[in-house]
Design a protein around this motif. Sequence first.
Motif, mmCIF file in Angstrom:
data_model
loop_
_atom_site.group_PDB
_atom_site.id
_atom_site.type_symbol
_atom_site.label_atom_id
_atom_site.label_comp_id
_atom_site.label_asym_id
_atom_site.label_seq_id
_atom_site.Cartn_x
_atom_site.Cartn_y
_atom_site.Cartn_z
ATOM 1 N N LYS A 1 0.884 -1.280 0.222
ATOM 2 C CA LYS A 1 0.044 0.133 0.111
ATOM 3 C C LYS A 1 0.934 1.286 -0.196
ATOM 4 C CE LYS A 1 -4.055 -2.082 2.421
ATOM 5 N NZ LYS A 1 -4.980 -1.827 3.627
ATOM 6 N N LYS A 2 1.885 1.036 0.702
ATOM 7 C CA LYS A 2 3.034 2.650 0.772
ATOM 8 C C LYS A 2 3.518 2.651 -0.416
ATOM 9 C CE LYS A 2 6.730 4.438 3.387
ATOM 10 N NZ LYS A 2 7.680 4.268 4.664
ATOM 11 N N GLN A 3 4.021 1.704 -1.257
ATOM 12 C CA GLN A 3 4.644 1.656 -2.577
ATOM 13 C C GLN A 3 3.445 2.440 -3.614
ATOM 14 O OE1 GLN A 3 6.042 -2.047 -3.271
ATOM 15 N NE2 GLN A 3 7.875 -1.928 -2.213
ATOM 16 N N GLN A 4 2.467 1.637 -3.410
ATOM 17 C CA GLN A 4 1.423 2.253 -4.322
ATOM 18 C C GLN A 4 0.909 4.057 -3.940
ATOM 19 O OE1 GLN A 4 -0.211 1.016 -7.087
ATOM 20 N NE2 GLN A 4 -0.940 3.101 -7.388
ATOM 21 N N ALA A 5 0.949 4.406 -2.795
ATOM 22 C CA ALA A 5 0.668 5.688 -2.367
ATOM 23 C C ALA A 5 1.965 6.625 -2.815
ATOM 24 C CB ALA A 5 0.896 5.719 -0.651
ATOM 25 N N LEU A 6 3.100 6.009 -2.694
ATOM 26 C CA LEU A 6 4.190 6.929 -3.354
ATOM 27 C C LEU A 6 4.185 6.891 -4.992
ATOM 28 C CD1 LEU A 6 7.225 5.195 -1.145
ATOM 29 C CD2 LEU A 6 6.475 7.474 -1.285
ATOM 30 N N LYS A 7 3.788 6.093 -5.716
ATOM 31 C CA LYS A 7 3.283 5.904 -6.988
ATOM 32 C C LYS A 7 2.442 7.015 -7.448
ATOM 33 C CE LYS A 7 4.675 1.131 -8.319
ATOM 34 N NZ LYS A 7 4.313 0.170 -9.013
ATOM 35 N N ASN A 8 1.390 7.010 -6.479
ATOM 36 C CA ASN A 8 0.251 8.084 -6.801
ATOM 37 C C ASN A 8 0.807 9.364 -6.549
ATOM 38 O OD1 ASN A 8 -1.529 6.300 -7.407
ATOM 39 N ND2 ASN A 8 -2.253 5.826 -5.290
ATOM 40 N N TYR A 9 1.659 9.658 -5.664
ATOM 41 C CA TYR A 9 2.139 10.840 -5.104
ATOM 42 C C TYR A 9 3.144 11.377 -6.478
ATOM 43 C CZ TYR A 9 3.863 14.869 -2.267
ATOM 44 O OH TYR A 9 4.162 16.177 -1.745
ATOM 45 N N GLU A 10 3.830 10.692 -6.938
ATOM 46 C CA GLU A 10 5.006 11.092 -7.855
ATOM 47 C C GLU A 10 4.054 11.431 -9.043
ATOM 48 O OE1 GLU A 10 8.069 11.704 -7.435
ATOM 49 O OE2 GLU A 10 7.939 11.114 -5.422
ATOM 50 N N GLN A 11 3.072 10.773 -9.440
ATOM 51 C CA GLN A 11 2.370 10.948 -10.461
ATOM 52 C C GLN A 11 1.506 12.362 -10.279
ATOM 53 O OE1 GLN A 11 1.774 9.280 -13.609
ATOM 54 N NE2 GLN A 11 0.556 11.313 -14.038
ATOM 55 N N ALA A 12 1.082 12.446 -9.261
ATOM 56 C CA ALA A 12 0.292 13.913 -8.956
ATOM 57 C C ALA A 12 1.260 15.003 -9.122
ATOM 58 C CB ALA A 12 -0.159 14.012 -7.288
ATOM 59 N N LYS A 13 2.759 14.872 -8.499
ATOM 60 C CA LYS A 13 3.518 15.904 -8.985
ATOM 61 C C LYS A 13 3.751 16.204 -10.302
ATOM 62 C CE LYS A 13 7.272 15.804 -6.461
ATOM 63 N NZ LYS A 13 8.397 15.244 -5.507
ATOM 64 N N ARG A 14 3.837 15.237 -11.194
ATOM 65 C CA ARG A 14 3.982 15.322 -12.575
ATOM 66 C C ARG A 14 2.648 15.886 -13.138
ATOM 67 N NH1 ARG A 14 6.271 9.994 -12.208
ATOM 68 N NH2 ARG A 14 4.410 9.037 -12.889
ATOM 69 N N ASP A 15 1.660 15.873 -12.551
ATOM 70 C CA ASP A 15 0.275 15.907 -13.186
ATOM 71 C C ASP A 15 0.263 17.661 -12.955
ATOM 72 O OD1 ASP A 15 -0.595 13.755 -14.144
ATOM 73 O OD2 ASP A 15 -1.809 13.331 -12.248
ATOM 74 N N VAL A 16 0.640 18.237 -11.872
ATOM 75 C CA VAL A 16 0.867 19.555 -11.463
ATOM 76 C C VAL A 16 1.716 20.256 -12.347
ATOM 77 C CG1 VAL A 16 1.292 21.148 -9.559
ATOM 78 C CG2 VAL A 16 0.047 19.269 -9.093
ATOM 79 N N THR A 17 2.837 19.615 -12.528
ATOM 80 C CA THR A 17 3.822 20.281 -13.587
ATOM 81 C C THR A 17 3.259 20.271 -14.930
ATOM 82 O OG1 THR A 17 5.748 19.370 -12.393
ATOM 83 C CG2 THR A 17 6.169 20.003 -14.545
#
Length: 655
Positions: free
Chosen positions: A495-511
Amino acid sequence: MTKLAITLEGETIAEYILKTDKEYLLGRASQCDILLIHPKISRQHARLYFDGTKWNCEVISKFGLIKINGRSSNSLELQDEMHFELPPYEVHFIDQKETMEPLQKSEEVLPDEKTVDLSDKTFIGETPLKTVLIRLAPDGSPLGEVVLNREPLTAGRGSQCDLQLNDTLASRKHFSINFDGKDYILKDLDSANKTHVNNEEITERKLQSGDEIKVGQDHFRFEIINSEFEDLPPQIEESNTTPEPLASEAIGSQPAVIKYLPQTSAQTSTQISFQAAAQRFGQSSGGQIPRFLIGTVKRFNRSSNARLKILVIVFIFGFIIYSALTGNNKSPDLRNIASQPPPNGQGPSAFDRLPQDQKKYVEDTYSLALNLVTTGKYDLAAIEIAKVLQIVSNYKDARNILALCQQATEIKKQQDETERQNQDQQALRQKVSDILDGCDVLFKSKNYTKIDECTSQISELDPENERASNLRIAAKQALNHIENSKELRAENIRKKQQALKNYEQAKRDVTEKRLPAALVNLQKVEKSNFPDAEGLKDKAKQDIAVVKTRMLKESQALVIEGKTALESKEFSDALSKFNQALVMAPFNEEAKTLKTTATKQLHSEMKNVYSESVIEENLGNIESAKRKWSTILKQDDKEDPYYQKAQIKLRKYEK
């Protein structure tokens, strides 16, 4: 001559001659001079009087207003050819000094939601036909009717449909009925559960008189009726000062017809006392009511049992009908009351003044009402009794029977409501049980983390449910037991690994300025269930606030553009901007409000344009009308009914 014409749903139902030396009371109470029998009308709703120089209309009900030209008022000074509303009735006041010619059919088209097509009215030398769609009860008895003119009719669950369908199986737009110049065509609008005509599934069908249409539990019958067979005899009143319906001058020579009976609420039903009705019956029959009947009525008034009340009503009706049909040695035969000459040489009664065919109509209608009472069809009996009272206001014990029918209908309604509530409670208990069965399956499969979510479904249905509480406790104990197990640790890592992936994707989406997508990924991180020693979920929560602020800022820029378009009455552009604003920030409340406002204004504007186009069409200015219909197609929302009406009009002239 001063006259008052009463219209309901576009149909003139009664006309009255007014006399300056009399004040007229309007309402649904039986003692009113002008009966307006509808649930929205108070028992004593308004008064009409002449003050020496002019006629006035004044509302005396606490809950009613006069409407004229879109404005509301408590009183109104009347002028010749004035139209005003006592919702849902429309009133036409005519005050002409010279003798009036019989009213002719007007070619004027009213700019209303449903334009009346006067070509459906009676023409000289033609059979006067009326096309209706009758709503049927499960037992086949009629519940009401919709008069079809040559405008298209749409049926469905949607609020914008002309005909509302109640069944949950019905689509928002389920079927339509259109007049093609010769026949009425029913078309299924790609509904999920289809439309059936005479138990046959159809996509399109030319309707014949007698065809039955079904959508789930909604049931209708299409009929083409010769209106000459529906005419009632003209009303004859006892008093010379009471307004008389003008059967000979009514539009289409149609007499007054009561379209709705009052739906007496639990509060107002107490105003109709069975004991008083029974006493009035005794007085009208010249005798005293037996003590056992008065005692029965008193027990009825004290009882709260709906079934008992229905039985008491049947008993009282049985007594009244028996007395009416057989008479007794203590009172005159009720069959002859209406025809007996009044005392003191006052002349023949209202019934005696009727022609023979009208007397027969009154007697047959009264007998039909009694038969309907004996079979428990009180609502239909009330309709027949009302027809009698329209002609002879004091015929036998008709008023008492009408009062009893109305209260019996109300009691039956209360009984049905109680049964419906019991069924709802049973369904609720079954629903809770089914949910808990599903929670048991989750528990047996050791899916303890889902138990809280599963049992929360019944928190509003049955918050004190012991079985749900025990499941939550057992699931919590099981989770505590395996919290430190290898299996749980592995799950937390995943679950933690999936959360990290989601967080990194969110940063790319913002950029890349994909703010809605970034918000979705950040919310997934915040809702993730894993041990968060690094505070990743807190970071996601903070970033959510920042992303929402940026989304709202961009959304507001679109809202400002939409406001400018709305002020310029560019409704389509305004709606487009508000929709874009909501895509950018679905939580933008101002955009939601303005979208609703723009939709309403667009609907109102298109209504006015369509009304003007129909007037142009009736005046023969077809090209001008076509330009207005084209304007509607350019500016209107495709879901708006006036868009569809304009489409149909243009197709008509393209053929």
